[in-house]
Design an enzyme around this catalytic site. Sequence first.
Site, mmCIF file in Angstrom:
data_model
loop_
_atom_site.group_PDB
_atom_site.id
_atom_site.type_symbol
_atom_site.label_atom_id
_atom_site.label_comp_id
_atom_site.label_asym_id
_atom_site.label_seq_id
_atom_site.Cartn_x
_atom_site.Cartn_y
_atom_site.Cartn_z
ATOM 1 N N THR A 37 7.682 52.914 37.022
ATOM 2 C CA THR A 37 6.539 53.137 36.139
ATOM 3 C C THR A 37 5.662 54.285 36.609
ATOM 4 O OG1 THR A 37 6.511 50.820 35.454
ATOM 5 C CG2 THR A 37 4.473 52.037 35.171
ATOM 6 N N SER A 83 13.465 50.220 38.335
ATOM 7 C CA SER A 83 13.884 49.507 39.549
ATOM 8 C C SER A 83 14.777 48.307 39.261
ATOM 9 C CB SER A 83 12.663 49.066 40.360
ATOM 10 O OG SER A 83 11.930 48.055 39.700
ATOM 11 N N THR A 116 7.988 48.581 40.073
ATOM 12 C CA THR A 116 7.445 47.323 40.593
ATOM 13 C C THR A 116 8.332 46.112 40.331
ATOM 14 O OG1 THR A 116 6.148 46.990 38.563
ATOM 15 C CG2 THR A 116 5.066 48.120 40.416
ATOM 16 N N ASP A 117 9.271 46.207 39.380
ATOM 17 C CA ASP A 117 10.079 45.031 39.041
ATOM 18 C C ASP A 117 10.831 44.479 40.238
ATOM 19 O OD1 ASP A 117 9.219 44.979 36.456
ATOM 20 O OD2 ASP A 117 11.097 45.628 35.554
#
Length: 351
Positions: A37, A83, A116-117
């Site tokens: 992101t 990710s 961030t996932d």
Amino acid sequence: MKAHTSSTVAQGTRRVAGTAAHRAGLPRIAVLGTGGTIASSGGSATQLHDYDVTATLGEVLSAVPQLGEIASISGEQLFNIASHDIDNAMLLSIARRVNAVLDDPEIDGVVLTHGTDTLEETAYFLNLVLKSNKPVVLVGAMRPASALSADGPLNLYNAVLVATAPAARNKGVLVLLNDRIVAARHAAKRHTTGTDAFRTPEYGALGEVSAGVVRFLCAPLLSHTTATDFSVGQIDDLPLVDIIYDHQSARSHFYQSAIAAGARGIVLAATGNGSLSVAARAGALEARQHGVRVVRASRVGDGTVTPLSEDEALQTVAANSLNPQKARILLMLALTRTSDFRAIQRYFDTC
């Protein structure tokens, strides 16, 4: 929060221009980019979801010219993807490259930009395999760069600030989002979209960045980086480990499928304190018969999974306070060293 991939694996490792030429006296920080992101944009300033990875690391760095005031920055694009598309081979590639950069005596620390996932999984993997005491900070964003109040630029600035701090040495891999400095072992994404998604309610943050000052209040005590048995230099491939989610009326066919597919380990996202349903117990028994190690984690989110009386008979391992996705990371690495469930339990007790 998810970012769609617009550019898959970069064509090899690409170096990108830093934010400033080296200035005498400034720490030298290598920023390695993987996408996510923080490198994404949407169709409008109010589009906060369903966006694409669009920016290179060079563009991400250029958006924060203030970095040149606190560090001499070099940049390198490893990947440029969302990710949730990172796989085991990429994990090994990232770790090898970060280790190589840290070996450079001219480099004082590393910042890795990441979606961030799955940031918490990469952070914990690096926490177990990097062999340096220099600061390593993972950073991401919850809002794309095109959004109103985008959080990526300040997160990146603060991550570099942490990487320049002498107090950040010897603390393992760190995660920086929303001004909080969190140990990789405890960092977890606990909100789908909020800028405060990474929280550690049980164990607390190690510190914070406030008023442009890095403040540490705590330090991790479990084994990390140079104190672990794991080295990517000794690993060609990571063993297959699956996660199975337990629930009411669960059945055992997922265990059978994992075993048939060649899994060497299974992490159970179990109820409560890693409790075993009838199906989970049957699956664990079948796994034991095939030499597949089973780790009991919990779907709850917080708390320690403690040993059960049947662990010995089933040869199951208690995940301690690791969530299922991090338990998978440690089990993969543990299986590169041993298949003995008692030895694996010791890794879960100490790492």
